[in-house]
Design a protein around this motif. Structure first.
Motif, PDB file in Angstrom:
ATOM      1  N   LYS A  74       0.815  -1.210   0.000  1.00 57.68           N
ATOM      2  CA  LYS A  74       0.000   0.000   0.000  1.00 57.68           C
ATOM      3  C   LYS A  74       0.852   1.265   0.000  1.00 57.68           C
ATOM      4  O   LYS A  74       0.455   2.284  -0.563  1.00 57.68           O
ATOM      5  CB  LYS A  74      -0.927  -0.007   1.214  1.00 57.68           C
ATOM      6  CG  LYS A  74      -2.036  -1.049   1.143  1.00 57.68           C
ATOM      7  CD  LYS A  74      -2.958  -0.962   2.345  1.00 57.68           C
ATOM      8  CE  LYS A  74      -4.076  -1.995   2.254  1.00 57.68           C
ATOM      9  NZ  LYS A  74      -4.979  -1.933   3.436  1.00 57.68           N
ATOM     10  N   LYS A  75       2.022   1.202   0.637  1.00 61.30           N
ATOM     11  CA  LYS A  75       2.903   2.378   0.647  1.00 61.30           C
ATOM     12  C   LYS A  75       3.391   2.699  -0.763  1.00 61.30           C
ATOM     13  O   LYS A  75       3.512   3.875  -1.127  1.00 61.30           O
ATOM     14  CB  LYS A  75       4.085   2.136   1.582  1.00 61.30           C
ATOM     15  CG  LYS A  75       3.711   2.139   3.060  1.00 61.30           C
ATOM     16  CD  LYS A  75       4.938   1.991   3.943  1.00 61.30           C
ATOM     17  CE  LYS A  75       4.562   2.044   5.418  1.00 61.30           C
ATOM     18  NZ  LYS A  75       5.744   1.900   6.300  1.00 61.30           N
ATOM     19  N   ALA A  76       3.673   1.660  -1.547  1.00 61.04           N
ATOM     20  CA  ALA A  76       4.093   1.867  -2.936  1.00 61.04           C
ATOM     21  C   ALA A  76       2.955   2.478  -3.752  1.00 61.04           C
ATOM     22  O   ALA A  76       3.163   3.400  -4.548  1.00 61.04           O
ATOM     23  CB  ALA A  76       4.552   0.551  -3.547  1.00 61.04           C
ATOM     24  N   SER A  77       1.742   1.959  -3.555  1.00 66.59           N
ATOM     25  CA  SER A  77       0.584   2.481  -4.289  1.00 66.59           C
ATOM     26  C   SER A  77       0.333   3.949  -3.945  1.00 66.59           C
ATOM     27  O   SER A  77       0.053   4.770  -4.827  1.00 66.59           O
ATOM     28  CB  SER A  77      -0.658   1.647  -3.970  1.00 66.59           C
ATOM     29  OG  SER A  77      -0.513   0.318  -4.427  1.00 66.59           O
ATOM     30  N   SER A  78       0.447   4.282  -2.676  1.00 66.47           N
ATOM     31  CA  SER A  78       0.230   5.662  -2.243  1.00 66.47           C
ATOM     32  C   SER A  78       1.298   6.589  -2.814  1.00 66.47           C
ATOM     33  O   SER A  78       1.009   7.724  -3.211  1.00 66.47           O
ATOM     34  CB  SER A  78       0.244   5.740  -0.711  1.00 66.47           C
ATOM     35  OG  SER A  78      -0.816   4.982  -0.159  1.00 66.47           O
ATOM     36  N   PHE A  79       2.534   6.097  -2.851  1.00 71.62           N
ATOM     37  CA  PHE A  79       3.630   6.884  -3.412  1.00 71.62           C
ATOM     38  C   PHE A  79       3.346   7.206  -4.874  1.00 71.62           C
ATOM     39  O   PHE A  79       3.533   8.347  -5.325  1.00 71.62           O
ATOM     40  CB  PHE A  79       4.945   6.114  -3.286  1.00 71.62           C
ATOM     41  CG  PHE A  79       6.145   6.855  -3.813  1.00 71.62           C
ATOM     42  CD1 PHE A  79       6.912   7.645  -2.983  1.00 71.62           C
ATOM     43  CD2 PHE A  79       6.498   6.769  -5.158  1.00 71.62           C
ATOM     44  CE1 PHE A  79       8.011   8.348  -3.473  1.00 71.62           C
ATOM     45  CE2 PHE A  79       7.596   7.457  -5.654  1.00 71.62           C
ATOM     46  CZ  PHE A  79       8.353   8.252  -4.810  1.00 71.62           C
ATOM     47  N   ILE A  80       2.901   6.220  -5.627  1.00 70.46           N
ATOM     48  CA  ILE A  80       2.653   6.406  -7.053  1.00 70.46           C
ATOM     49  C   ILE A  80       1.510   7.391  -7.284  1.00 70.46           C
ATOM     50  O   ILE A  80       1.575   8.242  -8.177  1.00 70.46           O
ATOM     51  CB  ILE A  80       2.352   5.052  -7.727  1.00 70.46           C
ATOM     52  CG1 ILE A  80       3.629   4.203  -7.760  1.00 70.46           C
ATOM     53  CG2 ILE A  80       1.811   5.247  -9.145  1.00 70.46           C
ATOM     54  CD1 ILE A  80       3.403   2.759  -8.143  1.00 70.46           C
TER      55      ILE A  80
END
Length: 306
Positions: free
Chosen positions: A190-196
């Motif tokens: 989820k952290k990667a998705s939020s970053f993107i």
């Protein structure tokens, strides 16, 4: 023949923001780009596109300056190309994209072709359903287990910020984009998705040539790793082929499994060293439980070997 041109970065005639000249047209341009870049969606705050440099407008400028690692002055000058280009990327990505360019690489074509596609669907590229293949020249998140990825399989999940910055600059990717991507170090899920969602529009697209150069760098890394696994696994096997003697297609498939993450890579290396034929590898691929997890990629590998 259709020609696609890189979007022209909007220009300012003078400074906008805190203590700026704040010509009405310049302020309106900045406000419009901030709104279209998704400021409201990302922060829950709104600004008006009325050409008046309000406190809300200055705060929005500062917010984007923080994201871009630019001095947080609340002021944008006509020479602040990084800021202007990032805002243009974020506000115009859906309308402007380049879909012509080379998709051929010197080695690893099997892997390159599977690790992404080169068109943007009618869906917002940063909000595509997970079932849709990834447009690879923007930041994307191929799977819940992966990290922030750019290009054909350059996953940042297990990379330090310094390594990301160095590699992306080597690939010719602009410094401000590389600096943003370096913040994705070690992110996943989820952290990667939020970053993107937050940073992806600011980075925008990388070029075809940057994508190829980045793939060449990362593929060499995986190929060297695959070679090391093979040589260690084959060390005690009589009459085992040297790495360079292995049939190219078998080698390509082995590296491709390493690219994806192969829990039984040593077993595969031993089969290559002992059997020295496509049939042995085909049997391994068909029977290995880890290879079966991605049926589409497995089918491509089998077809490549047959």
């Amino acid at each position: 023949m259709r020609h696609h041109h890189k979007p022209r970065i909007f220009r300012l005639t003078d400074s906008v923001g805190a203590c700026g000249t704040n010509n009405r047209e310049d302020v309106a341009r900045i406000q419009k780009s901030i709104i279209e870049a998704g400021y409201s969606r990302n922060t829950g705050r709104n600004i008006k596109s009325d050409g008046k440099c309000s406190a809300d407008t200055i705060e929005a400028i500062r917010w984007y300056q923080r994201l871009l690692n630019i001095s947080v002055t609340g002021l944008v000058n006509p020479t602040d190309i990084w800021f202007l280009e990032a805002m243009e990327n974020a506000s115009s990505l859906r309308r402007n994209h380049t879909n012509n360019g080379t998709l051929l690489v010197r080695e690893g074509q099997l892997t390159f072709d599977y690790e992404g596609i080169d068109y943007i669907t009618a869906v917002d590229p940063f909000r595509q359903p997970t079932r849709m293949p990834c447009f690879s020249r923007i930041l994307h998140h191929p799977a819940i287990s992966s990290g922030v990825t750019v290009g054909r399989g350059y996953d940042m999940k297990k990379r330090s910020a310094g390594e990301i910055l160095f590699t992306l600059r080597q690939a010719g990717i602009e410094e401000y984009k590389s600096q943003i991507c370096a913040k994705a170090s070690f992110l996943s899920g989820k952290k990667a998705s939020s970053f993107i969602e937050l940073y992806g529009p600011l980075v925008g697209e990388i070029t075809h040539q940057q994508q190829i150069r980045l793939f060449e760098l990362s593929y060499k890394e995986k190929k060297d790793y695959a070679k090391n696994i093979y040589e260690r696994s084959a060390a005690d096997i009589k009459n085992a082929l040297r790495w360079e003697q292995i049939e190219l297609r078998i080698r390509d498939v082995f590296v491709d499994t390493i690219y994806q993450g192969n829990n039984t890579a040593k077993e595969m290396a031993i089969i290559i060293a002992k059997d020295q034929s496509r049939n042995g590898i085909i049997d391994y691929l068909r029977n290995d439980i880890y290879q079966k997890k991605d049926s589409q990629r497995l089918a491509l590998r089998l077809r490549y070997l047959q």
